[in-house]
Write a protein that holds these residues in place. Structure first.
Motif, PDB file in Angstrom:
ATOM      1  N   PHE A  45      -6.493   4.644   5.134  1.00 26.23           N
ATOM      2  CA  PHE A  45      -6.090   3.642   4.159  1.00 26.23           C
ATOM      3  C   PHE A  45      -5.577   2.384   4.856  1.00 26.23           C
ATOM      4  CE2 PHE A  45      -2.854   1.615   1.560  1.00 26.23           C
ATOM      5  CZ  PHE A  45      -3.448   1.535   0.321  1.00 26.23           C
ATOM      6  N   GLY A  46      -5.886   1.218   4.273  1.00 21.81           N
ATOM      7  CA  GLY A  46      -5.308  -0.040   4.722  1.00 21.81           C
ATOM      8  C   GLY A  46      -6.059  -0.760   5.819  1.00 21.81           C
ATOM      9  N   GLY A  93       0.789  -1.214   0.000  1.00 20.60           N
ATOM     10  CA  GLY A  93       0.000   0.000   0.000  1.00 20.60           C
ATOM     11  C   GLY A  93       0.825   1.268   0.000  1.00 20.60           C
ATOM     12  N   LEU A 149      -3.302   0.367  -5.773  1.00 17.85           N
ATOM     13  CA  LEU A 149      -3.899   1.361  -4.886  1.00 17.85           C
ATOM     14  C   LEU A 149      -2.967   1.618  -3.712  1.00 17.85           C
ATOM     15  CD1 LEU A 149      -7.563   0.066  -5.021  1.00 17.85           C
ATOM     16  CD2 LEU A 149      -6.666   2.148  -6.056  1.00 17.85           C
ATOM     17  N   ARG A 177     -12.019  -7.110   1.584  1.00 19.53           N
ATOM     18  CA  ARG A 177     -10.706  -6.572   1.233  1.00 19.53           C
ATOM     19  C   ARG A 177     -10.378  -5.350   2.102  1.00 19.53           C
ATOM     20  NH1 ARG A 177     -10.732  -6.634  -5.430  1.00 19.53           N
ATOM     21  NH2 ARG A 177     -10.820  -8.918  -5.676  1.00 19.53           N
ATOM     22  N   ASP A 185      -1.546   4.588  -0.472  1.00 13.91           N
ATOM     23  CA  ASP A 185      -2.046   5.482   0.567  1.00 13.91           C
ATOM     24  C   ASP A 185      -2.037   6.941   0.102  1.00 13.91           C
ATOM     25  OD1 ASP A 185      -2.741   6.782   2.888  1.00 13.91           O
ATOM     26  OD2 ASP A 185      -1.167   5.869   4.122  1.00 13.91           O
ATOM     27  N   SER A 208      -9.253   7.524  -3.455  1.00 14.54           N
ATOM     28  CA  SER A 208      -8.222   6.528  -3.734  1.00 14.54           C
ATOM     29  C   SER A 208      -7.194   7.086  -4.700  1.00 14.54           C
ATOM     30  CB  SER A 208      -8.822   5.253  -4.340  1.00 14.54           C
ATOM     31  OG  SER A 208      -9.513   4.499  -3.375  1.00 14.54           O
ATOM     32  N   HIS A 225      -9.346  -1.640   3.292  1.00 13.02           N
ATOM     33  CA  HIS A 225      -9.800  -0.347   2.789  1.00 13.02           C
ATOM     34  C   HIS A 225      -8.730   0.265   1.894  1.00 13.02           C
ATOM     35  CE1 HIS A 225     -11.201   4.006   3.583  1.00 13.02           C
ATOM     36  NE2 HIS A 225     -12.046   3.431   2.748  1.00 13.02           N
ATOM     37  N   SER A 226      -9.067   0.546   0.656  1.00 13.89           N
ATOM     38  CA  SER A 226      -8.075   0.948  -0.345  1.00 13.89           C
ATOM     39  C   SER A 226      -8.098   2.444  -0.636  1.00 13.89           C
ATOM     40  CB  SER A 226      -8.303   0.174  -1.645  1.00 13.89           C
ATOM     41  OG  SER A 226      -9.620   0.400  -2.127  1.00 13.89           O
ATOM     42  N   SER A 237       0.977  -2.701  -4.218  1.00 13.14           N
ATOM     43  CA  SER A 237      -0.391  -3.062  -3.844  1.00 13.14           C
ATOM     44  C   SER A 237      -0.459  -3.556  -2.395  1.00 13.14           C
ATOM     45  CB  SER A 237      -0.938  -4.139  -4.780  1.00 13.14           C
ATOM     46  OG  SER A 237      -0.185  -5.333  -4.643  1.00 13.14           O
ATOM     47  N   LEU A 238      -1.638  -3.475  -1.810  1.00 16.35           N
ATOM     48  CA  LEU A 238      -1.830  -3.908  -0.428  1.00 16.35           C
ATOM     49  C   LEU A 238      -1.577  -5.400  -0.232  1.00 16.35           C
ATOM     50  CD1 LEU A 238      -4.950  -1.859   0.711  1.00 16.35           C
ATOM     51  CD2 LEU A 238      -2.809  -2.053   1.971  1.00 16.35           C
ATOM     52  N   ASP A 239      -1.784  -6.190  -1.271  1.00 15.03           N
ATOM     53  CA  ASP A 239      -1.594  -7.632  -1.145  1.00 15.03           C
ATOM     54  C   ASP A 239      -0.211  -8.096  -1.614  1.00 15.03           C
ATOM     55  OD1 ASP A 239      -1.890  -7.233  -3.843  1.00 15.03           O
ATOM     56  OD2 ASP A 239      -3.541  -8.662  -4.113  1.00 15.03           O
TER      57      ASP A 239
END
Length: 296
Positions: free
Chosen positions: A182-183, A33, A286, A194, A288, A279, A196-197, A75-77
């Motif tokens: 975020f996150g 993120g 996506l 999922r 922060d 976003s 928060h993006s 990305s967050l993942d």
């Protein structure tokens, strides 16, 4: 006069690679993120502006303080550990898997090289929300609608134009307290979803929403989860999205300036009350929005 100013603002972006030492870059925070800032060499190391690719997607590159730099969205993942960006001369057709970096005083021509960085960990808080059951357990009709909308939203986030952003310091698009950061790991009606993006900013319905930086509107729509939404392209894969709007006051293809009114806050889509969801995407990831705020 407004049209003339827009042309100047966007035109500056087209030539920002020649004189991009005056502005600040986003905060370097190589976590899921976050954003990684990678140095690619001095202008004398390159025959033409370098191009960078991360996970097969084009990455924003900019000349800053006499150094070419890649501004990489994570990305967050994304898994923790080593990550690699492939860099090549702009005249090459595709990246080449060559690991030798450019040698000082020897311009890069046909070679490409890999630039590695470490993705560190970051703990995000959890948030529990209660919403109407229809927004968690979708009917077949709503599920078909979501499946139709997802490619449109994904295409907007992954858009890449050659214009270089004229600034990376964004203004807050609406006045109000931050209601959700975020996150956040989110649970709707105790069901995990999922993270928060984006950044949520609480404000009454009808509060003006403004463009955070110069750009061009590339998509608008009214989506099941996001409600009324605007996407703005700021150049080279830097995209902002504004959701749950009450009204949309711009059209697709319209150029906007920072501080220019584009919409009003609402409660459309999957929401628990009126607010703006903001976003930011970089190379389709996506990230922060706080990393782009001027106070940082």
């Amino acid at each position: 006069m407004r049209t003339f100013l827009v042309v100047i603002a966007l035109g500056l972006g087209l030539y920002a690679w020649k004189s991009a030492s005056a502005f600040s870059l986003p905060v370097h925070r190589p976590v899921p993120g976050g954003v990684a800032i990678l140095e690619l060499g001095e202008p004398s190391d390159w025959e033409s502006p370098p191009q960078a690719f991360f996970q097969e997607k084009r990455v924003l590159t900019v000349l800053h303080n006499n150094q070419w730099k890649a501004v990489v969205g994570i990305s967050l993942d994304h898994p923790l550990g080593k990550a690699t960006v492939t860099v090549r001369n702009a005249e090459q057709y595709k990246p080449l898997p060559i690991t030798t970096p450019p040698t000082l005083n020897k311009k890069v021509s046909s070679a490409a090289f890999e630039k590695s960085f470490e993705v560190g960990g970051k703990d995000y808080a959890a948030q529990y929300l209660t919403v109407a059951p229809k927004h968690v357990e979708l009917s077949e009709t709503n599920l078909r609608r979501v499946r139709t909308e997802q490619p449109v939203i994904r295409a907007a986030f992954e858009a890449f134009s050659t214009t270089v952003p004229s600034t990376f310091e964004m203004i807050t698009p609406v006045v109000g307290p931050r209601s959700s950061s975020f996150g956040l790991r989110r649970f709707f009606n105790n069901q995990p979803r999922r993270p928060h993006s984006g950044m949520d900013i609480a404000a009454p319905t009808g509060t003006p929403v403004v463009a955070p930086a110069p750009g061009k509107v590339i998509e608008t729509g009214d989506y099941f989860f996001n409600g009324k939404t605007i996407f703005i392209d700021h150049g080279q894969g830097l995209i902002t999205m504004f959701c749950h709007l009450d009204s949309i006051e711009v059209k697709k293809g319209q150029a906007v300036l920072p501080g220019e009114r584009v919409a009003t806050v609402g409660a459309t889509g999957r929401v628990t009350g009126p607010h703006l969801h903001w976003s930011i995407a970089l190379n389709g990831a996506l990230v922060d929005p706080a990393l782009f705020l001027a106070q940082n």
